[in-house]
Scaffold this active site. Sequence first.
Site, PDB file in Angstrom:
ATOM      1  N   PRO A   9      41.045  42.986  36.367  1.00  0.00           N
ATOM      2  CA  PRO A   9      41.912  44.134  36.664  1.00  0.00           C
ATOM      3  C   PRO A   9      41.869  44.401  38.164  1.00  0.00           C
ATOM      4  O   PRO A   9      40.789  44.446  38.749  1.00  0.00           O
ATOM      5  CB  PRO A   9      41.252  45.285  35.885  1.00  0.00           C
ATOM      6  N   MET A  10      43.034  44.558  38.782  1.00  0.00           N
ATOM      7  CA  MET A  10      43.070  44.835  40.223  1.00  0.00           C
ATOM      8  C   MET A  10      44.166  45.841  40.526  1.00  0.00           C
ATOM      9  O   MET A  10      45.347  45.564  40.301  1.00  0.00           O
ATOM     10  CB  MET A  10      43.303  43.543  41.020  1.00  0.00           C
ATOM     11  N   CYS A  92      33.835  50.491  39.537  1.00  0.00           N
ATOM     12  CA  CYS A  92      34.542  50.796  40.785  1.00  0.00           C
ATOM     13  C   CYS A  92      33.731  51.787  41.626  1.00  0.00           C
ATOM     14  O   CYS A  92      33.335  52.840  41.131  1.00  0.00           O
ATOM     15  CB  CYS A  92      35.928  51.362  40.474  1.00  0.00           C
ATOM     16  N   HIS A 163      30.214  42.228  36.830  1.00  0.00           N
ATOM     17  CA  HIS A 163      30.429  41.817  38.220  1.00  0.00           C
ATOM     18  C   HIS A 163      29.034  41.661  38.822  1.00  0.00           C
ATOM     19  O   HIS A 163      28.273  42.629  38.902  1.00  0.00           O
ATOM     20  CB  HIS A 163      31.246  42.914  38.929  1.00  0.00           C
ATOM     21  N   ARG A 226      40.432  37.806  42.896  1.00  0.00           N
ATOM     22  CA  ARG A 226      41.174  37.518  44.129  1.00  0.00           C
ATOM     23  C   ARG A 226      41.699  36.088  44.197  1.00  0.00           C
ATOM     24  O   ARG A 226      42.807  35.860  44.663  1.00  0.00           O
ATOM     25  CB  ARG A 226      40.282  37.832  45.341  1.00  0.00           C
TER      26      ARG A 226
HETATM   27  C1  LIG Z   1      42.681  44.766  45.243  1.00  0.00           C
HETATM   28  C2  LIG Z   1      41.589  44.931  44.216  1.00  0.00           C
HETATM   29  C3  LIG Z   1      41.717  45.935  43.264  1.00  0.00           C
HETATM   30  C4  LIG Z   1      40.734  46.080  42.270  1.00  0.00           C
HETATM   31  N1  LIG Z   1      40.921  47.007  41.276  1.00  0.00           N
HETATM   32  C5  LIG Z   1      40.044  47.058  40.221  1.00  0.00           C
HETATM   33  C6  LIG Z   1      40.293  47.872  39.101  1.00  0.00           C
HETATM   34  O1  LIG Z   1      41.318  48.569  38.979  1.00  0.00           O
HETATM   35  N2  LIG Z   1      39.358  47.874  38.098  1.00  0.00           N
HETATM   36  C7  LIG Z   1      38.221  47.097  38.162  1.00  0.00           C
HETATM   37  O2  LIG Z   1      37.407  47.120  37.230  1.00  0.00           O
HETATM   38  N3  LIG Z   1      37.981  46.314  39.214  1.00  0.00           N
HETATM   39  C8  LIG Z   1      38.864  46.258  40.221  1.00  0.00           C
HETATM   40  N4  LIG Z   1      38.653  45.378  41.240  1.00  0.00           N
HETATM   41  C9  LIG Z   1      37.484  44.481  41.185  1.00  0.00           C
HETATM   42  C10 LIG Z   1      37.875  43.172  40.458  1.00  0.00           C
HETATM   43  O3  LIG Z   1      38.221  43.406  39.122  1.00  0.00           O
HETATM   44  C11 LIG Z   1      36.708  42.161  40.496  1.00  0.00           C
HETATM   45  O4  LIG Z   1      35.613  42.723  39.835  1.00  0.00           O
HETATM   46  C12 LIG Z   1      36.317  41.806  41.928  1.00  0.00           C
HETATM   47  O5  LIG Z   1      37.441  41.521  42.719  1.00  0.00           O
HETATM   48  C13 LIG Z   1      35.361  40.595  41.950  1.00  0.00           C
HETATM   49  O6  LIG Z   1      36.002  39.458  41.416  1.00  0.00           O
HETATM   50  P1  LIG Z   1      36.594  38.287  42.376  1.00  0.00           P
HETATM   51  O7  LIG Z   1      35.489  37.925  43.324  1.00  0.00           O
HETATM   52  O8  LIG Z   1      36.946  37.187  41.445  1.00  0.00           O
HETATM   53  O9  LIG Z   1      37.776  38.877  43.099  1.00  0.00           O
HETATM   54  C14 LIG Z   1      39.600  45.240  42.257  1.00  0.00           C
HETATM   55  C15 LIG Z   1      39.487  44.247  43.245  1.00  0.00           C
HETATM   56  C16 LIG Z   1      40.470  44.077  44.188  1.00  0.00           C
HETATM   57  C17 LIG Z   1      40.345  42.969  45.209  1.00  0.00           C
END
Ligand SMILES: Cc1cc2nc3c(=O)[nH]c(=O)nc-3n(C[C@H](O)[C@H](O)[C@H](O)COP(=O)(O)O)c2cc1C
Length: 328
Positions: A9-10, A92, A163, A226
Amino acid sequence: MKRTVSVAPMMDCTDRHDRFFLRLISKNVMLYSEMIATKSAIHGNKKKILAFSPEEKPLALQVGGSDKKELSEVAKIAEDIGYDEININLGCPSKKVQKNKFGACLMKEPDLVSECISEMVNSCKIPVTAKTRIGFDDTEDFDYLNKFILKMKKAGCKTFIIHARKAILKGLSPKQNLNIPKLNYEMVYKIKEKNQDLEIVINGGISKIEEIKSHLKKCNGVMIGRTIYQNPYFLVDIEREIFNVQNHPTREEVAEKLLQYLEKEVKLGTKVNHIMRHTVGLYHGQIGSKNWKRYLSDNMMARDSDFQKAKHIMTIVQNNEKANKIIA
Ligand SMILES: Cc1cc2nc3c(=O)[nH]c(=O)nc-3n(C[C@H](O)[C@H](O)[C@H](O)COP(=O)(O)O)c2cc1C
């Protein structure tokens, strides 16, 4: 439901248009919504906030909140609308989220979290899952995390997305919180080792097929954020290498189907840029990536971008396809 690979989720990224686009590329990954606050889900414009296309499924709604009545109401709404899972955000670290008492700060309140989960579980039949961090501030302790998880398990949660870095609640921005605290995959592996009956999905910094394969030896699933947003066509490698699917759509086929969706959505009042902004990375690492980005930014990123211009996009796509074929 398969959670072997999920897209994280992002906020401002994984909205319904992005999810539709990603689903054109991969049928097997699990998709998650951006975090939606309970109050918005209950009192806001549900059609705008919670709507999705059936093609996006399987799909989870991620919710942010700590009021058990509100959370259970949203769980029921999610089920009624057709979501396949409801996920509570316990990871978060943003100040705004802390102020509203949801996200990672809830790791300090295991009793409250388990009450919330219990109410959610009682109000719906879809799986209630949790996305959390390995710790927060000075707490990066296996026993603390394990007890937190066991409490949630007792409340009825069986799937945990972890995470693998702690959240720093004071002093780091949300962006820094995604890079600065060190990843600790071992702690997540140990949670799985000690809790064989739970589904453990690992998240954080995963960007290569070999990494996915290696995590899948220790955990039930991986979640990627990402890397997929920046390079959505990486999903084809995932389909091929992880799900063993050999028939995958070309970028041209993806663009054609997206154009049909765009045309339909524009007639319903959606802005062109709200859909096309998610496609910037379609040619990531390919010849023509610059042309693609330039075309999008010159023609499709303004608030009042005209759908008629979208029709010329296939010329860029076809030129890129040709150029990449010659090199291959
Ligand atoms: C732009 C952005 C928005 C995010 N929004 C959320 C969110 O709404 N809910 C959530 O649980 N994590 C959110 N995250 C965290 C991601 O879900 C994820 O845990 C984090 O990016 C690590 O994973 P990655 O290294 O594969 O990007 C967000 C991350 C990014 C970069």
